[in-house]
Design a protein around this motif. Structure first.
Motif, PDB file in Angstrom:
ATOM      1  N   PRO A 154       0.858  -1.193   0.000  1.00  0.00           N
ATOM      2  CA  PRO A 154       0.000   0.000   0.000  1.00  0.00           C
ATOM      3  C   PRO A 154       0.889   1.236   0.000  1.00  0.00           C
ATOM      4  O   PRO A 154       1.878   1.292   0.731  1.00  0.00           O
ATOM      5  N   THR A 155       0.556   2.214  -0.817  1.00  0.00           N
ATOM      6  CA  THR A 155       1.400   3.398  -0.908  1.00  0.00           C
ATOM      7  C   THR A 155       0.568   4.662  -1.001  1.00  0.00           C
ATOM      8  O   THR A 155      -0.520   4.663  -1.563  1.00  0.00           O
ATOM      9  N   ASP A 156       1.122   5.713  -0.421  1.00  0.00           N
ATOM     10  CA  ASP A 156       0.525   7.034  -0.586  1.00  0.00           C
ATOM     11  C   ASP A 156       1.575   8.002  -1.119  1.00  0.00           C
ATOM     12  O   ASP A 156       1.353   9.198  -1.186  1.00  0.00           O
ATOM     13  N   GLY A 157       2.737   7.461  -1.492  1.00  0.00           N
ATOM     14  CA  GLY A 157       3.805   8.279  -2.036  1.00  0.00           C
ATOM     15  C   GLY A 157       4.666   8.964  -0.993  1.00  0.00           C
ATOM     16  O   GLY A 157       5.618   9.658  -1.333  1.00  0.00           O
ATOM     17  N   SER A 158       4.369   8.759   0.290  1.00  0.00           N
ATOM     18  CA  SER A 158       5.142   9.395   1.364  1.00  0.00           C
ATOM     19  C   SER A 158       6.495   8.712   1.539  1.00  0.00           C
ATOM     20  O   SER A 158       6.736   7.619   1.022  1.00  0.00           O
ATOM     21  N   ASP A 159       7.376   9.355   2.294  1.00  0.00           N
ATOM     22  CA  ASP A 159       8.683   8.770   2.587  1.00  0.00           C
ATOM     23  C   ASP A 159       8.529   7.442   3.331  1.00  0.00           C
ATOM     24  O   ASP A 159       9.296   6.506   3.112  1.00  0.00           O
ATOM     25  N   HIS A 206       2.005  -5.764  -6.054  1.00  0.00           N
ATOM     26  CA  HIS A 206       0.755  -5.039  -6.256  1.00  0.00           C
ATOM     27  C   HIS A 206       0.868  -3.730  -5.497  1.00  0.00           C
ATOM     28  O   HIS A 206       0.996  -3.731  -4.269  1.00  0.00           O
ATOM     29  N   ALA A 207       0.839  -2.612  -6.226  1.00  0.00           N
ATOM     30  CA  ALA A 207       0.898  -1.280  -5.623  1.00  0.00           C
ATOM     31  C   ALA A 207      -0.534  -0.778  -5.475  1.00  0.00           C
ATOM     32  O   ALA A 207      -1.254  -0.619  -6.454  1.00  0.00           O
ATOM     33  N   LEU A 208      -0.943  -0.544  -4.236  1.00  0.00           N
ATOM     34  CA  LEU A 208      -2.316  -0.134  -3.939  1.00  0.00           C
ATOM     35  C   LEU A 208      -2.333   1.252  -3.315  1.00  0.00           C
ATOM     36  O   LEU A 208      -1.663   1.492  -2.312  1.00  0.00           O
ATOM     37  N   GLU A 219     -13.057  12.285 -12.469  1.00  0.00           N
ATOM     38  CA  GLU A 219     -13.608  13.626 -12.307  1.00  0.00           C
ATOM     39  C   GLU A 219     -12.897  14.404 -11.194  1.00  0.00           C
ATOM     40  O   GLU A 219     -13.170  15.577 -11.001  1.00  0.00           O
ATOM     41  N   MET A 220     -12.034  13.755 -10.465  1.00  0.00           N
ATOM     42  CA  MET A 220     -11.314  14.402  -9.376  1.00  0.00           C
ATOM     43  C   MET A 220      -9.832  14.371  -9.725  1.00  0.00           C
ATOM     44  O   MET A 220      -9.076  13.540  -9.247  1.00  0.00           O
ATOM     45  N   GLU A 221      -9.438  15.289 -10.582  1.00  0.00           N
ATOM     46  CA  GLU A 221      -8.106  15.273 -11.175  1.00  0.00           C
ATOM     47  C   GLU A 221      -6.976  15.257 -10.152  1.00  0.00           C
ATOM     48  O   GLU A 221      -5.997  14.542 -10.324  1.00  0.00           O
ATOM     49  N   GLU A 222      -7.102  16.039  -9.099  1.00  0.00           N
ATOM     50  CA  GLU A 222      -6.029  16.109  -8.101  1.00  0.00           C
ATOM     51  C   GLU A 222      -5.837  14.770  -7.395  1.00  0.00           C
ATOM     52  O   GLU A 222      -4.715  14.299  -7.208  1.00  0.00           O
ATOM     53  N   VAL A 223      -6.934  14.132  -7.019  1.00  0.00           N
ATOM     54  CA  VAL A 223      -6.871  12.829  -6.353  1.00  0.00           C
ATOM     55  C   VAL A 223      -6.298  11.791  -7.308  1.00  0.00           C
ATOM     56  O   VAL A 223      -5.419  11.003  -6.944  1.00  0.00           O
ATOM     57  N   LYS A 224      -6.779  11.792  -8.534  1.00  0.00           N
ATOM     58  CA  LYS A 224      -6.314  10.827  -9.545  1.00  0.00           C
ATOM     59  C   LYS A 224      -4.820  11.009  -9.805  1.00  0.00           C
ATOM     60  O   LYS A 224      -4.070  10.035  -9.892  1.00  0.00           O
ATOM     61  N   ALA A 225      -4.377  12.261  -9.921  1.00  0.00           N
ATOM     62  CA  ALA A 225      -2.967  12.527 -10.190  1.00  0.00           C
ATOM     63  C   ALA A 225      -2.079  12.031  -9.054  1.00  0.00           C
ATOM     64  O   ALA A 225      -1.027  11.418  -9.289  1.00  0.00           O
ATOM     65  N   LYS A 226      -2.501  12.268  -7.817  1.00  0.00           N
ATOM     66  CA  LYS A 226      -1.709  11.817  -6.667  1.00  0.00           C
ATOM     67  C   LYS A 226      -1.650  10.291  -6.608  1.00  0.00           C
ATOM     68  O   LYS A 226      -0.593   9.706  -6.348  1.00  0.00           O
ATOM     69  N   ALA A 227      -2.764   9.649  -6.863  1.00  0.00           N
ATOM     70  CA  ALA A 227      -2.812   8.182  -6.858  1.00  0.00           C
ATOM     71  C   ALA A 227      -1.933   7.603  -7.960  1.00  0.00           C
ATOM     72  O   ALA A 227      -1.148   6.676  -7.720  1.00  0.00           O
ATOM     73  N   ASP A 228      -2.057   8.154  -9.165  1.00  0.00           N
ATOM     74  CA  ASP A 228      -1.249   7.663 -10.290  1.00  0.00           C
ATOM     75  C   ASP A 228       0.238   7.881 -10.054  1.00  0.00           C
ATOM     76  O   ASP A 228       1.070   7.042 -10.416  1.00  0.00           O
ATOM     77  N   GLU A 229       0.575   9.014  -9.432  1.00  0.00           N
ATOM     78  CA  GLU A 229       1.975   9.297  -9.130  1.00  0.00           C
ATOM     79  C   GLU A 229       2.535   8.281  -8.127  1.00  0.00           C
ATOM     80  O   GLU A 229       3.644   7.779  -8.285  1.00  0.00           O
ATOM     81  N   ALA A 230       1.757   7.973  -7.091  1.00  0.00           N
ATOM     82  CA  ALA A 230       2.219   7.052  -6.049  1.00  0.00           C
ATOM     83  C   ALA A 230       2.398   5.633  -6.601  1.00  0.00           C
ATOM     84  O   ALA A 230       3.441   5.012  -6.382  1.00  0.00           O
ATOM     85  N   VAL A 273       1.376  -4.658 -10.558  1.00  0.00           N
ATOM     86  CA  VAL A 273      -0.023  -4.390 -10.814  1.00  0.00           C
ATOM     87  C   VAL A 273      -0.355  -3.135 -10.017  1.00  0.00           C
ATOM     88  O   VAL A 273      -0.099  -3.080  -8.815  1.00  0.00           O
ATOM     89  N   GLU A 274      -0.894  -2.115 -10.694  1.00  0.00           N
ATOM     90  CA  GLU A 274      -1.270  -0.875 -10.016  1.00  0.00           C
ATOM     91  C   GLU A 274      -2.776  -0.860  -9.813  1.00  0.00           C
ATOM     92  O   GLU A 274      -3.531  -1.219 -10.715  1.00  0.00           O
ATOM     93  N   HIS A 275      -3.200  -0.436  -8.618  1.00  0.00           N
ATOM     94  CA  HIS A 275      -4.633  -0.376  -8.336  1.00  0.00           C
ATOM     95  C   HIS A 275      -4.923   0.800  -7.417  1.00  0.00           C
ATOM     96  O   HIS A 275      -4.176   1.075  -6.488  1.00  0.00           O
ATOM     97  N   VAL A 276      -6.039   1.486  -7.691  1.00  0.00           N
ATOM     98  CA  VAL A 276      -6.495   2.605  -6.870  1.00  0.00           C
ATOM     99  C   VAL A 276      -7.914   2.315  -6.429  1.00  0.00           C
ATOM    100  O   VAL A 276      -8.747   1.884  -7.234  1.00  0.00           O
ATOM    101  N   SER A 277      -8.179   2.508  -5.137  1.00  0.00           N
ATOM    102  CA  SER A 277      -9.515   2.288  -4.575  1.00  0.00           C
ATOM    103  C   SER A 277      -9.865   3.438  -3.656  1.00  0.00           C
ATOM    104  O   SER A 277      -8.996   4.171  -3.200  1.00  0.00           O
ATOM    105  N   GLY A 278     -11.135   3.537  -3.335  1.00  0.00           N
ATOM    106  CA  GLY A 278     -11.590   4.538  -2.386  1.00  0.00           C
ATOM    107  C   GLY A 278     -12.376   3.876  -1.270  1.00  0.00           C
ATOM    108  O   GLY A 278     -13.219   3.018  -1.533  1.00  0.00           O
TER     109      GLY A 278
END
Length: 153
Positions: free
Chosen positions: A8-13, A34-36, A63-74, A90-95
């Motif tokens: 699981p990742t949020d892109g943080s250190d 699997h990167a989640l 429709e939420m570009e900022e959230v999508k961009a952060k998720a895709d970056e992570a 395997v990349e996956h994003v969930s809410g």
């Protein structure tokens, strides 16, 4: 030993430290990573409204570009680092609620190991795990490797 490793990742250190360990293990065991990325709907601004929160729960982030961009970056950062090592990702994003989605994802995808970061705090609070990590440990029967992180600054 491990065929699929969930990170699981949020892109943080803190998460990046866990990614290093996950990729090392994936190389050693020829495992798929699997990167989640989980959009925590509880911490999202309550001003979004129920319709937007429902979209997040359904994984509709377009429709939420900022959230999508952060998720895709992570998740993309995990994929890029894995590609350098020849590890499949395997990349996956969930809410939703992170600990629940991590546990469900692990079960649904036959994950053999979850590798995630601790909270990364120092001092007395360092002895306590972050709430998502702690809740994940209680929510799954899949082994969890908790990677500690200490900021050098």
């Amino acid at each position: 030993m491990y065929e699929r490793i969930l990170v699981p990742t949020d892109g943080s250190d803190v998460a990046e430290a866990a990614v290093d360990h996950a990729l090392d293990l994936a190389e050693k065991y020829d495992a798929e990573v699997h990167a989640l990325y989980v959009v925590d709907i509880d911490s999202i601004n309550l001003g979004l409204g129920t319709e937007q929160v429902d979209r997040l729960k359904q994984g509709r982030f377009d429709e939420m570009e900022e959230v999508k961009a952060k998720a895709d970056e992570a998740t993309g950062a995990v994929a890029a680092r894995a590609a350098e090592r020849g590890v499949e990702v395997v990349e996956h994003v969930s809410g939703g609620r992170p600990h629940k989605l991590i546990a469900e994802y692990a079960e649904d995808h036959d994950i053999g190991l979850i590798v995630m970061g601790s909270h990364g705090r120092a001092g007395v609070r360092r002895a306590l795990l972050g709430s998502v990590t702690e809740r994940t440990l209680r929510s799954t029967h899949v082994p969890v490797l908790v990677v500690d992180y200490l900021d050098e600054d």
